[in-house]
Design a protein around this motif. Structure first.
Motif, short mmCIF file in Angstrom:
data_model
loop_
_atom_site.label_atom_id
_atom_site.label_comp_id
_atom_site.label_asym_id
_atom_site.label_seq_id
_atom_site.Cartn_x
_atom_site.Cartn_y
_atom_site.Cartn_z
N PRO A 146 1.11 2.58 10.69
CA PRO A 146 1.15 2.15 9.29
C PRO A 146 2.48 1.46 9.00
N GLY A 147 2.43 0.52 8.10
CA GLY A 147 3.61 -0.26 7.78
C GLY A 147 3.30 -1.73 7.64
N ALA A 156 9.42 1.55 6.37
CA ALA A 156 8.00 1.89 6.36
C ALA A 156 7.74 3.20 7.07
N ALA A 157 8.38 3.40 8.24
CA ALA A 157 8.17 4.64 8.99
C ALA A 157 8.65 5.84 8.20
N GLU A 158 9.79 5.71 7.52
CA GLU A 158 10.32 6.81 6.71
C GLU A 158 9.39 7.11 5.53
N THR A 159 8.87 6.06 4.90
CA THR A 159 7.95 6.26 3.77
C THR A 159 6.68 6.95 4.22
N VAL A 160 6.15 6.57 5.39
CA VAL A 160 4.94 7.21 5.91
C VAL A 160 5.21 8.68 6.18
N SER A 214 8.49 -7.66 10.39
CA SER A 214 9.33 -8.47 9.52
C SER A 214 10.80 -8.28 9.85
N ASP A 215 11.59 -9.34 9.66
CA ASP A 215 13.04 -9.26 9.83
C ASP A 215 13.75 -8.86 8.55
N GLU A 216 12.99 -8.61 7.48
CA GLU A 216 13.60 -8.28 6.20
C GLU A 216 14.20 -6.88 6.23
N THR A 217 15.05 -6.62 5.25
CA THR A 217 15.59 -5.28 5.03
C THR A 217 15.10 -4.78 3.68
N ILE A 218 14.71 -3.52 3.64
CA ILE A 218 14.26 -2.87 2.41
C ILE A 218 15.12 -1.63 2.21
N GLY A 237 0.81 -1.22 0.00
CA GLY A 237 0.00 0.00 0.00
C GLY A 237 0.84 1.26 0.00
N LEU A 238 1.97 1.24 0.71
CA LEU A 238 2.85 2.42 0.74
C LEU A 238 3.40 2.71 -0.65
N MET A 239 3.78 1.66 -1.37
CA MET A 239 4.28 1.87 -2.73
C MET A 239 3.19 2.37 -3.66
N ALA A 240 1.96 1.85 -3.49
CA ALA A 240 0.85 2.31 -4.32
C ALA A 240 0.55 3.78 -4.05
N ALA A 241 0.54 4.17 -2.78
CA ALA A 241 0.27 5.57 -2.43
C ALA A 241 1.37 6.48 -2.98
#
Length: 997
Positions: free
Chosen positions: A209-210, A229-233, A216-220, A186-190
């Motif tokens: 949000p996120g 996610a927090a930075e994108t929000v 998740s333990d992943e890195t983006i 959803g963050l990418m769509a927004a």
């Protein structure tokens, strides 16, 4: 440190300690905790009791789909039940209590229901309570004997009785793109939609949000997924064309891309800030919608799968990564897919001991094998959990060799000590909104899940919603969906890089593990796998019947956990595949919605006060007012010490013997104008209006398209192409809507203009033998004698300088006139008429007297034109023209509308001369102890001063043929029984000599 709080990790604020109570006991948590995570951190595993068996239940999930951990939130004397502990953010002073237990959660006496076994299985209500009681209460239905006790035991939380002091708001939003779900997809769509300059609303049901990035333990892009996610929000919030709505559940998808959402503005606070609502209800109208709602993990069905300590693997991963909470110390995993291995790794990193990973599949991926080696413990492939041990808390599990193709068990079982069992039965895309918006979902064998249907409205899905569970693919789909929603062409965007773990979330086929003990499908309603098979054995082969017979999917989670496992078991019983069985349609709301938010500002006396121009005069002169539709109208003008009945009897007698005045301003009034106005009225009314002379009025009846009566009233011809239609007060809006539809859709070629003029005209009806003398004393500019103003004639004149239009017509059955004037002159004209009538003993009269006179006369109103009656039923067939077609003329002669046994209008006279109530039944044989066999019902009743007795109108089967016969009134709710005589509905002056005089 709480006993199960990890030393580090999570998205909570460990520097802020929150104090709250659960079942009266004090606990602490941290800012960012939910009640579920805080209680788990404190070592609490028992959260509630199940609905039917009162089995102990722990938390199963970490989100909105939670079926077990439902609590009641206390705020002073206000109680709000059935709140998922998984969605309730803790705050200082929070008081919550468990539900569905007595006297306590730990010791619930109703747990004795578990001894009922098969007696309380599927359909036990239908089988147990339909027969008669034997013994002293012989003849009484068993249900009636048990009902009181069952209703006391039914339900979950107990609603409060105090007034809710909270404030609620409604908001409307318009946007180019609504993105539902603020996970990575959803963050990418927004972001994509915002980059195109679109007005974007981003709604997410969580406080942070996120979505999955938060646990998740992943890195983006080289950052922890939660930090990305927090930075994108933050970036999205900084944009003027983006509105981010956290704590907002989009719960309904309606026509024309209209969606409903609930924002929980202050549920995470002890009290809202000044001027702040508790909830805000959003109606969002979007040009396009991106559904990025992710997926929900499914439980596995095996004996003992409901014991506290058994939860979903994804939920446990979330508790560890987002809240820093260990749901147990010795953890076992039971799965049919790779995603549970990711949970095992997260829990191992948080400090848990993984004692076993039990996988239904014989072959697992290399990535899963690698994780199993890292976390330690037993790795049992081709095995299943066949049972759990312990009392109110998990103590251990049993595992046995399992064939994932046939479901067969073999070999000896293993006993494995564990205080927490994490299960994963695959993932179900959260397609509820898409299902609400259009067609049936589509089954995927590859994912063992239902995928979204083909879009019938302007929406596009992405990520887990589409069954794309790999983060990189979900990010790409989200960005593409955002572009598509704006109409922009697809581009090769610079997407974030993702460190994938190579796990495959595709599950093995959904199978039940069949062994000794209860295996639950619907945890809240205690629906077991045996219940589903029993429903099949008893002939309930439709999925809709299965749902209603077993109550599967009817709990507060609405089948979010149980839907697919239940269908799999039913499909197996039928020997079919899941898509052949089908699925019930998802309906709104997606999650519970507070009634306060739906009402918002519309509470208390919320309807607009529609007051006639004479309202102040009525109040000043002692009128008792009551609501008639949206209007306030006089009921009576009571004298000191008079009852309502005494007042309307006095008013009625005065009108019959002298003269009275009633306010009729509320009648619907519609100006029908244009060259085709007469033709239009001929088509709308059952009788002819094109032949009506100018300055004359005619009574008319309208039918619906199906041949049933719609409304009646008089229409006045003021000019060649100018008519004034009057309708009943209650049906004014309905008739206007009906006429506008006919002109817009059915006959657009007709040159007719409609204008509602109800509020432009004030109206007063003057009635009684002396009414003509009163008018003659105050009207100038016209005569009102019989020659100048015959019955149904119209004249124009003045009353003390105010222009008036007068029509001679009667609803009371007396000589009567309706005097219309501009609304601004209404009060003045009324006062002049009262003054002119004073020498003649005039009285104002209210609706009770007006109703009495219409019952005496046998005139019909909405009580008789109730949407089920025809013109013939009401003895108005003389108004059905044979010279022209009209709305309803084709259908009015269909078999059912002319058959014998239809309800027909009659008069009723109680032989004991006591009042009867509207709605009371008419029966041929009286059975006070067991009322039955109604042949009709009373529609209106009064005491007739003219006849000196109580009378009523009623609709009775073959009523016309029953005139002169006797029957009984049966009103068991009000304990009114007695004999009545059925007579003609014309009680008074059937020839009409008085109004024509």
């Amino acid at each position: 440190m709480s006993p199960r709080r990890a030393v580090s990790g999570g998205r909570i604020d460990r520097l802020r300690t929150i104090r709250f109570t659960f079942d009266g006991k004090s606990y602490t948590g941290h800012a960012g905790d939910t009640l579920a995570s805080a209680l788990l951190a404190n070592g609490v595993t028992l959260f509630g009791r199940s609905f039917k068996y009162h089995r102990p239940r722990g938390v199963l999930t970490a989100g909105v789909e939670e079926p077990n951990a439902l609590v009641t939130v206390l705020s002073g004397s206000v109680r709000e039940p059935n709140i998922p502990a998984t969605m309730l953010e803790i705050y200082d002073g929070l008081m919550a209590e468990s539900q569905n237990r007595f006297p306590s959660l730990e010791y619930d006496v109703r747990a004795v229901n578990q001894l009922g076994g098969k007696l309380l299985g599927a359909g036990f209500y239908y089988k147990t309570f339909m027969g008669p009681v034997i013994g002293p209460l012989k003849g009484t239905r068993f249900w009636m004997f048990c009902e009181h006790f069952i209703r006391r035991a039914a339900g979950l939380g107990r609603a409060g009785m105090e007034k809710d002091p909270s404030r609620y708001e409604r908001m409307n939003a318009f946007c180019d793109v609504l993105v539902v779900g603020a996970g990575p997809t959803g963050l990418m769509a927004a972001r994509a939609a915002a980059d195109q300059g679109a007005r974007v609303v981003l709604a997410d049901l969580d406080a942070m949000p996120g979505g999955s990035a938060n646990w998740s333990d992943e890195t983006i892009d080289g950052m922890a997924a939660a930090d990305w996610a927090a930075e994108t929000v933050r970036e999205l919030k900084a944009l003027e064309n983006v509105r981010v709505l956290p704590r907002t559940t989009v719960w309904g998808y309606y026509d024309s891309n209209t969606l409903a959402a609930l924002e929980r503005v202050a549920d995470h606070k002890l009290a809202p800030a000044k001027g702040e609502p508790r909830h805000r209800h959003w109606t969002i109208r979007a040009n396009a919608v991106v559904l990025a709602t992710g997926a929900l993990e499914r439980p596995l069905v095996f004996p003992g799968n409901d014991r506290p300590g058994v939860m979903l693997a994804g939920a446990a991963e979330r508790y560890a990564n987002q809240y820093g909470v260990m749901p147990g110390r010795k953890l076992a995993i039971f799965t049919n897919n790779d995603s549970a291995y990711r949970a095992a790794l997260a829990l191992k990193k948080a400090g848990g001991e993984i004692v076993a990973i039990i996988d239904m599949r014989d072959d697992v991926s290399d990535a899963a094998q690698e994780i199993a080696g890292k976390v330690g413990g037993m790795h049992l492939t081709g095995h299943a959990v066949i049972g759990t041990e312990g009392g109110k808390r998990l103590g251990g599990i049993k595992a046995q060799r399992f064939d994932a193709r046939t479901g067969a068990l073999s070999g000896d079982p293993r006993n494995i000590p564990a205080d927490c069992l994490l299960m994963s039965g695959g993932w179900s895309p959260t397609i509820h909104l898409a299902s609400q918006a259009g067609l049936n979902p589509v089954w995927s064998d590859d994912l063992q899940a239902f995928l979204p249907p083909q879009a019938t409205q302007n929406w596009v899905g992405a990520g887990g919603f589409n069954g794309s569970f790999a983060t990189a693919a979900a990010l790409a789909e989200g960005y593409a969906a955002g572009l598509k929603a704006t109409g922009a062409p697809a581009v090769d965007a610079d997407l974030p890089s993702v460190d994938e773990d190579g796990l495959d979330p595709r599950p093995a086929p959904v199978l039940e593990v069949r062994s000794k003990g209860k295996a639950f499908v619907d945890h809240q309603h205690d629906v077991t796998a045996d219940d589903v098979r029993l429903a099949h054995q008893e002939g309930f082969v439709s999925v809709e019947h299965l749902k209603r017979y077993t109550t599967l999917g009817m709990a507060t989670d609405q089948g979010k956990n149980s839907n697919v496992p239940g269908l799999a078991i039913m499909a197996d019983a039928l020997g079919k595949q899941i898509p052949e069985v089908g699925t019930t349609r998802f309906r709104p709301p997606f999650a519970p919605v507070s009634v306060g938010s739906l009402a918002a500002e519309r509470y208390g006396e919320i309807k607009p006060d529609r007051l006639t121009p004479m309202h102040d005069w009525h109040v000043e002169n002692g009128a008792a007012m009551y609501g008639a539709g949206l209007w306030h109208r006089p009921m009576i003008y009571g004298l000191p010490g008079e009852t309502v009945e005494q007042a309307y009897i006095r008013e009625t007698k005065t009108v019959r013997e002298g003269v009275g005045l009633v306010d009729v301003s509320t009648l619907g009034k519609i100006a029908v104008q244009g060259p085709d106005a007469a033709e239009f009225l001929d088509r709308v009314y059952t009788n002819m209006f094109s032949t009506l002379p100018v300055a004359k009025a005619r009574y008319g009846l309208m039918l619906r398209e199906d041949g049933l009566a719609l409304d009646d009233g008089t229409t006045w011809r003021l000019g060649q192409h100018d008519f004034l239609m009057t309708t009943t007060t209650a049906n004014a809006g309905k008739v206007m809507q009906h006429l506008e539809y006919l002109l817009d859709v059915v006959w657009p070629e007709l040159k007719v203009h409609l204008t509602s003029v109800t509020d432009q005209w004030a109206g007063a009806a003057i009635a009684g033998p002396k009414s003509r003398e009163v008018l003659a004393a105050c009207v100038t500019g016209t005569k009102v004698d019989n020659q100048a103003l015959p019955f149904m004639g119209i004249v124009h004149g003045e009353i003390d300088g105010a222009p008036v239009m007068i029509c001679r017509l009667s609803f009371s059955g007396e000589l009567a006139y309706e005097v219309y004037c501009g609304a601004g002159h209404g009060a003045h004209v009324w006062e002049v008429l009262m003054k002119a009538g004073k020498p003649f003993g005039i009285v104002p009269y209210g609706l009770e007297a007006l109703g009495t006179m219409r019952i005496e006369k046998g005139h019909v109103t909405g009580a008789e034109i109730d949407g089920r009656t025809t013109a013939r039923d009401l003895h108005l067939d003389w108004m059905l023209s044979k010279k022209k077609p009209f709305i309803g003329s084709v259908m009015m002669d269909r078999e059912g509308l002319v058959a014998e046994g239809r309800l027909q209008l009659v008069g009723i006279v109680p032989l004991d001369n006591r009042p009867v109530n509207g709605g009371a039944h008419i029966v041929e044989e009286l059975h006070e102890d067991s009322p039955r066999d109604s042949i009709g019902h009373v529609t209106a009743m009064c005491y007739s001063p003219t006849l000196g007795k109580y009378i009523a109108l009623a609709l009775v089967k073959d009523g016309k043929a029953r005139r002169g016969t006797r029957a009984f009134v049966s009103d068991p709710l009000r304990k009114r029984f007695g004999q009545v005589e059925i007579v003609t509905h014309h009680f008074y002056d059937p020839e009409g000599s008085r109004m024509h005089g």
